[in-house]
Design a protein around this motif. Structure first.
Motif, PDB file in Angstrom:
ATOM      1  N   LEU A 139       5.847   1.826  -0.566  1.00 48.13           N
ATOM      2  CA  LEU A 139       4.633   1.023  -0.537  1.00 48.13           C
ATOM      3  C   LEU A 139       4.280   0.691   0.906  1.00 48.13           C
ATOM      4  N   ASN A 140       2.974   0.670   1.167  1.00 39.80           N
ATOM      5  CA  ASN A 140       2.491   0.325   2.490  1.00 39.80           C
ATOM      6  C   ASN A 140       1.774  -1.009   2.394  1.00 39.80           C
ATOM      7  N   SER A 160      -5.321  -0.197   0.258  1.00 38.54           N
ATOM      8  CA  SER A 160      -5.157   0.030  -1.181  1.00 38.54           C
ATOM      9  C   SER A 160      -4.273  -1.069  -1.773  1.00 38.54           C
ATOM     10  N   PRO A 161      -4.711  -1.682  -2.873  1.00 35.58           N
ATOM     11  CA  PRO A 161      -3.891  -2.736  -3.486  1.00 35.58           C
ATOM     12  C   PRO A 161      -2.501  -2.215  -3.866  1.00 35.58           C
ATOM     13  N   ILE A 162      -1.528  -3.113  -3.823  1.00 36.61           N
ATOM     14  CA  ILE A 162      -0.133  -2.750  -4.120  1.00 36.61           C
ATOM     15  C   ILE A 162      -0.016  -2.130  -5.507  1.00 36.61           C
ATOM     16  N   VAL A 192       0.987   2.672  -9.026  1.00 40.84           N
ATOM     17  CA  VAL A 192       0.458   3.651  -9.985  1.00 40.84           C
ATOM     18  C   VAL A 192       0.535   5.049  -9.386  1.00 40.84           C
ATOM     19  N   THR A 193       0.069   5.191  -8.151  1.00 38.83           N
ATOM     20  CA  THR A 193       0.073   6.500  -7.490  1.00 38.83           C
ATOM     21  C   THR A 193       1.490   7.015  -7.306  1.00 38.83           C
ATOM     22  N   GLU A 194       2.401   6.149  -6.883  1.00 42.32           N
ATOM     23  CA  GLU A 194       3.800   6.562  -6.682  1.00 42.32           C
ATOM     24  C   GLU A 194       4.418   7.079  -7.984  1.00 42.32           C
ATOM     25  N   ILE A 195       4.215   6.365  -9.075  1.00 39.63           N
ATOM     26  CA  ILE A 195       4.808   6.776 -10.348  1.00 39.63           C
ATOM     27  C   ILE A 195       4.175   8.073 -10.836  1.00 39.63           C
ATOM     28  N   LYS A 196       2.862   8.207 -10.692  1.00 41.80           N
ATOM     29  CA  LYS A 196       2.205   9.456 -11.085  1.00 41.80           C
ATOM     30  C   LYS A 196       2.712  10.624 -10.248  1.00 41.80           C
ATOM     31  N   VAL A 199       3.581  -5.633 -10.510  1.00 44.13           N
ATOM     32  CA  VAL A 199       4.215  -4.507 -11.196  1.00 44.13           C
ATOM     33  C   VAL A 199       3.692  -4.424 -12.632  1.00 44.13           C
ATOM     34  N   GLY A 200       3.566  -5.569 -13.291  1.00 45.04           N
ATOM     35  CA  GLY A 200       3.037  -5.588 -14.656  1.00 45.04           C
ATOM     36  C   GLY A 200       1.636  -5.011 -14.724  1.00 45.04           C
TER      37      GLY A 200
END
Length: 127
Positions: free
Chosen positions: A4-5, A10-12, A17-21, A52-53
């Motif tokens: 994460l940056n 971009s919102p956390i 979402v992007t990381e998991i995809k 996270v939720g």
């Protein structure tokens, strides 16, 4: 696990979402694999559990994960269905923004294509 940056625009939750995809696309997360709980993930990432939720809810809305009450969240099978018109419109809009940004940064078509090819190779290299 997640990169994460905190200084990004971009919102956390969108970054999660992007990381998991991306991990799903690379085959690092397999279908029906259990994800860490919201609480576990928030501790790992040092972010608010609500963030996270929110990411997990968005992933579920997109069909990337599914939740079984009392058991947790799991990676969904990748759909073999064609994208909906709405999904394609969203993709086109995102692609347009990316190309405009590349042009603004003076990244020419060939360099952009090279970057796209590199990313596809990184996805394929993980599978």
């Amino acid at each position: 696990m997640y990169q994460l940056n905190l200084k990004s625009n971009s919102p956390i939750y969108e970054q999660i979402v992007t990381e998991i995809k991306e991990m799903c696309a690379k085959g690092l997360l397999k279908p029906h694999e259990k994800l860490p709980s919201v609480r576990e993930s928030s501790v790992q990432m040092l972010v608010n559990p609500n963030t996270v939720g929110k990411a997990y809810k968005e992933l579920e809305r997109q069909g990337v994960i599914y939740t079984m009450k009392g058991k947790g969240s799991f990676v969904s099978e990748r759909s073999h269905q064609k994208p909906t018109r709405h999904e394609l419109e969203n993709f086109d809009e995102s692609l347009k923004k990316l190309i405009v940004e590349a042009d603004f940064l003076q990244i020419d078509r060939e360099a952009l294509q090279h970057k796209i090819n590199q990313f596809y190779q990184s996805l394929e290299g993980q599978k």
